[in-house]
Enzyme design. Structure first.
Site, PDB file in Angstrom:
ATOM      1  N   HIS A 144      12.952 -18.638 -10.830  1.00 48.42           N
ATOM      2  CA  HIS A 144      12.845 -17.365 -10.116  1.00 48.42           C
ATOM      3  C   HIS A 144      13.737 -17.366  -8.882  1.00 48.42           C
ATOM      4  O   HIS A 144      14.482 -16.401  -8.630  1.00 48.42           O
ATOM      5  CB  HIS A 144      11.382 -17.137  -9.718  1.00 48.42           C
ATOM      6  CG  HIS A 144      11.165 -15.959  -8.820  1.00 48.42           C
ATOM      7  ND1 HIS A 144      10.799 -14.720  -9.285  1.00 48.42           N
ATOM      8  CD2 HIS A 144      11.267 -15.838  -7.471  1.00 48.42           C
ATOM      9  CE1 HIS A 144      10.674 -13.884  -8.262  1.00 48.42           C
ATOM     10  NE2 HIS A 144      10.956 -14.534  -7.157  1.00 48.42           N
ATOM     11  N   GLU A 145      13.686 -18.442  -8.097  1.00 51.90           N
ATOM     12  CA  GLU A 145      14.470 -18.498  -6.861  1.00 51.90           C
ATOM     13  C   GLU A 145      15.964 -18.593  -7.156  1.00 51.90           C
ATOM     14  O   GLU A 145      16.784 -17.975  -6.469  1.00 51.90           O
ATOM     15  CB  GLU A 145      14.004 -19.683  -6.006  1.00 51.90           C
ATOM     16  CG  GLU A 145      12.552 -19.612  -5.552  1.00 51.90           C
ATOM     17  CD  GLU A 145      12.240 -18.348  -4.746  1.00 51.90           C
ATOM     18  OE1 GLU A 145      13.157 -17.820  -4.088  1.00 51.90           O
ATOM     19  OE2 GLU A 145      11.090 -17.887  -4.796  1.00 51.90           O
ATOM     20  N   HIS A 148      17.418 -15.189  -7.880  1.00 48.06           N
ATOM     21  CA  HIS A 148      17.744 -14.405  -6.692  1.00 48.06           C
ATOM     22  C   HIS A 148      19.163 -14.703  -6.218  1.00 48.06           C
ATOM     23  O   HIS A 148      19.912 -13.792  -5.841  1.00 48.06           O
ATOM     24  CB  HIS A 148      16.764 -14.724  -5.557  1.00 48.06           C
ATOM     25  CG  HIS A 148      15.472 -13.986  -5.621  1.00 48.06           C
ATOM     26  ND1 HIS A 148      15.389 -12.608  -5.722  1.00 48.06           N
ATOM     27  CD2 HIS A 148      14.183 -14.432  -5.562  1.00 48.06           C
ATOM     28  CE1 HIS A 148      14.112 -12.238  -5.730  1.00 48.06           C
ATOM     29  NE2 HIS A 148      13.369 -13.325  -5.640  1.00 48.06           N
ATOM     30  N   GLU A 201      12.594  -8.492  -7.349  1.00 47.33           N
ATOM     31  CA  GLU A 201      11.613  -9.521  -7.700  1.00 47.33           C
ATOM     32  C   GLU A 201      11.388  -9.556  -9.206  1.00 47.33           C
ATOM     33  O   GLU A 201      11.287 -10.634  -9.811  1.00 47.33           O
ATOM     34  CB  GLU A 201      10.282  -9.251  -6.981  1.00 47.33           C
ATOM     35  CG  GLU A 201      10.298  -9.565  -5.507  1.00 47.33           C
ATOM     36  CD  GLU A 201      10.508 -11.046  -5.240  1.00 47.33           C
ATOM     37  OE1 GLU A 201       9.914 -11.882  -5.942  1.00 47.33           O
ATOM     38  OE2 GLU A 201      11.291 -11.368  -4.336  1.00 47.33           O
TER      39      GLU A 201
END
Length: 272
Positions: A144-145, A148, A201
């Site tokens: 997920h990070e 980004h 997100e």
């Protein structure tokens, strides 16, 4: 009314000037293909260089305080997981193969992790220890990070913040009252910044899910991860309307819908 129209016209002109359409990543099997708009004066390389300096300061400070974990069991787990995920990053963004990736673990009760521009990853031990994360769940967080960073969401947010400031300045120049400027600013923030942040997100969730699956980590771990996150929040999360993060129920539903798309990638990765 005329002043309001003037503000809108001037703001639109400023925002459109120096704005560029960006395709930061491929869509993947999860289908993240939203067109992004960035200010050309905020270059990717400059933002990455600036963040790298802040990152090194954070790491150096943790090291001086004896909080940097370089050789512990969890630090080694993170490095192994990071290596596998980073190897898959060029699937979405080929130039990520040339990024100067780093991953560090900081001893802290904080339940948090991030990956900044250029591939600078930090995990806090509280996230792993308090939630008792498995390797698959760590991969879900890290994926997920990383997503980004691949999507340059920080650069996108900075571009939008600049647009909000321009709107404020134009309103003042147009002679609107302070109350009107404040009301307009809050409206712009809600309508422009927060909804897109929630969208970012969701994009990170989906790309992270695919990264983890391609790296051989069970995508179902994303569900157990966010269930743990929800329990850790203990009802303290703000309403979704005013939050930059999707509510856990919305997030889990989106992930569950995407898991069948990435499951074949996971099965293939396990075999290889």
């Amino acid at each position: 009314m005329k002043k309001s129209l003037l503000v809108c016209a001037l703001s639109a002109a400023v925002l459109l000037t120096g704005c560029e359409t960006v395709n930061t990543t491929s869509g993947g099997v999860v289908g993240v293909d939203r067109t992004q708009y960035m200010l050309s004066l905020l270059s990717s390389s400059e933002i990455s260089q600036s963040y790298a300096q802040d990152y090194q300061q954070t790491v150096s400070k943790a090291s001086s305080q004896g909080a940097l974990d370089k050789n512990g069991v969890n630090a080694k787990r993170l490095q192994v997981i990071a290596n596998r995920l980073i190897a898959q990053a060029p699937t979405f963004r080929p130039d990520a193969a040339q990024w100067n990736w780093e991953v560090n673990l900081i001893r802290s009760d904080e339940i948090n992790a991030n990956c900044g521009p250029g591939g600078k990853i930090i995990f806090y031990s509280g996230l792993i220890d308090k939630l008792k994360l498995t390797d698959d769940e760590i991969a879900a967080v890290m994926g997920h990070e990383i997503a980004h960073a691949l999507r340059e969401h920080s650069r996108e947010a900075m571009s939008k913040a600049y647009g909000v400031n321009v709107t404020k300045q134009m309103a003042v120049l147009a002679g609107l009252s302070q109350d009107a400027v404040a009301m307009g600013s809050n409206g712009v923030t809600l309508l422009m910044t927060l909804p897109n942040s929630r969208e970012n997100e969701n994009e990170a969730d989906l790309i992270g899910l695919e990264l983890a699956a391609r790296a051989g980590y069970n995508p179902n771990a994303a569900i157990s991860l966010w269930n743990k996150m929800s329990q850790a929040a203990d009802g303290s999360a703000p309403p979704e309307l005013l939050s930059t993060h999707p509510a856990s129920t919305s997030r889990i539903a989106s992930l569950q819908a995407a898991i069948p798309k990435v499951m074949p990638l996971y099965e293939q990765a396990k075999k290889s």
